[in-house]
Design an enzyme around this catalytic site. Sequence first.
Site, short mmCIF file in Angstrom:
data_model
loop_
_atom_site.label_atom_id
_atom_site.label_comp_id
_atom_site.label_asym_id
_atom_site.label_seq_id
_atom_site.Cartn_x
_atom_site.Cartn_y
_atom_site.Cartn_z
N ASN B 394 0.82 -1.20 0.00
CA ASN B 394 0.00 0.00 0.00
C ASN B 394 0.85 1.25 0.00
OD1 ASN B 394 -1.88 1.97 0.30
ND2 ASN B 394 -2.79 1.19 2.17
N ASP B 395 1.41 1.61 1.15
CA ASP B 395 2.14 2.86 1.26
C ASP B 395 3.27 2.98 0.24
OD1 ASP B 395 0.59 3.82 3.32
OD2 ASP B 395 1.81 2.88 4.87
N VAL B 396 3.89 1.85 -0.10
CA VAL B 396 5.05 1.90 -0.99
C VAL B 396 4.65 2.21 -2.43
CG1 VAL B 396 6.44 0.36 0.42
CG2 VAL B 396 5.05 -0.59 -1.43
N ALA B 435 1.17 4.03 7.41
CA ALA B 435 1.52 5.43 7.60
C ALA B 435 0.29 6.25 7.99
CB ALA B 435 2.16 5.99 6.34
#
Lengths: 103, 465
Positions: B394-396, B435
């Site tokens: 997700n965040d990456v 995050a």
Amino acid sequence: MEIDPFIFRFSIFILSIFIGYYVVWSVTPSLHTPLMSVTNAISSVIIVGAIIAALAGKSENVFDTANIFGFLAIILAAVNIFGGFLVTQRMLAMYKKKKKDKK
Amino acid sequence: MISANLLALFYLISGVLFILALRGLSSPETSRQGNLFGIIGMIIAVCVTIVSVGNFSTGFLYLLILLLLGGSIGAFIAFKIPMTAMPELVAGFHSLVGLAAVFVAISAFLNPEIFNLGFPGNIKIVSLIEMSLGAAIGAITFTGSIIAFLKLRGIMSGSPITFTAQHYLNLTLGLILVGLIFYLCKTQFDTWFWTIIVISFLLGVLLIIPIGGADMPVVISMLNSYSGWAAAGIGFTLENTALIITGALVGSSGAILSYIMCKGMNRSFFNVILGGWGATDQSSLSKSKEQKPVKSGNADDAAFLMKNASSVIIVPGYGMAVAQAQHALREMVDVLKKNGVKVTYAIHPVAGRMPGHMNVLLAEANVPYDEVFELEEINNDFANCDVAYVIGANDVTNPVAKTDPQSPIYGMPILDVEKSKSVLFVKRSLSPGYAGIDNDLFYRDNTLMLFSDAKKMTEDIIKSL
């Protein structure tokens, strides 16, 4: 003038940090997990300290407190040595190249 | 009995073999040989130590029994552990090294004669400093790794535990440790030694509890590094070259891995260690809760898109590990390849819970390692690829890291998934990642959300292919 042996050991230490630095940067990122498990296994070489602590000693009595701590450390380090190297071996055996006929 | 010089030479050989073991890991082909070097190095170190002590009485029998006992426990764990549990295994193993270092330091303190360090109550100052450092770092490694283990295993919540003045408390404890080592050297009073160990145990817990689940790659690498420094500290105490070399190698290895992980998140080491990332962003989370249109699809849509694509890039993340979806994923890729689709894998440095986590899982599922690429190698390929299949990451992939300077992940290198013609995003819900921020990618026109468990969705896609 004589140099303290500590300085020699300290030199080995510093030089080894540099060796470690260059060797580890050349490790391919896909093998970072095996790197961690193998460094874990080799840091269990602390077992040599444990063996000396467990076996050496003036007394015939093996169950001196200092010896007992040595024996305990031997078990812990042994778990790590066998576990660490074997799990690394198991992981590394899984890394295979693409078969040639494909592509 | 062998002479001290010969012994030192043997230890040097072990040290060199350990260097070769790490060197072998520069490529998968040489790695297995490298591991063998490591094993030989260890056997040499253990054997010459036993010979040099030269005590083959009852104690030696106990040694063999314990070695076998520990060895079989270790071997049993090594063969039984599933690959998805590798992060907690490594954390657990670190704790053992830490505790072993503490035990060796204690016996050196109690019985300094056998190591030629002086006598109880009159130990050499240098040795005292070395053994207290070894014991302190070992103790921090031990409890810190236990906390990391509990968090990774899910026994303890992965969310950061913070309280006021936490960092000041840690700082104070650290200063107290320095003071205690000073007093220990001055007075040789054994109470100080025990207090050092107890405080270090406490400090290990306090240092790791504020660090959240997705920062675990940094924590594990850091503890790896600590276990090395603890070994080096003991190596200095025992005047043992093998331990000093190994400790330095492991210490710098862990430090480099921590650095790589921090860089993968564009955060400073201290920022991670001081912890509490996810906890601070709750406010920004609630304010961006307005409804935005999302396109969602099912397995048939995904299968159709991928079957007609000429190239597909798979982006795995921690979600894949949780769902154990790697085998299903490989099967899906096999079917796609049969249909003439070119498939590659893109791995972000901090994907998963430890360095290289995703690579091991893919290797376990028989994915050839030359189809798996790191961020820098593959990032330009997204622009030319038809479908990006994001599974459990997700965040990456969040483009916000490039566009919004306000975002906590701004500046973090991301996989340019949004550049591919269409994005398939397998996720259970729209909830934000670790995050705590919304992923822009969910609302893009070229994104199709596949709301499901990673493994189930992948299996469904195989069926409709």
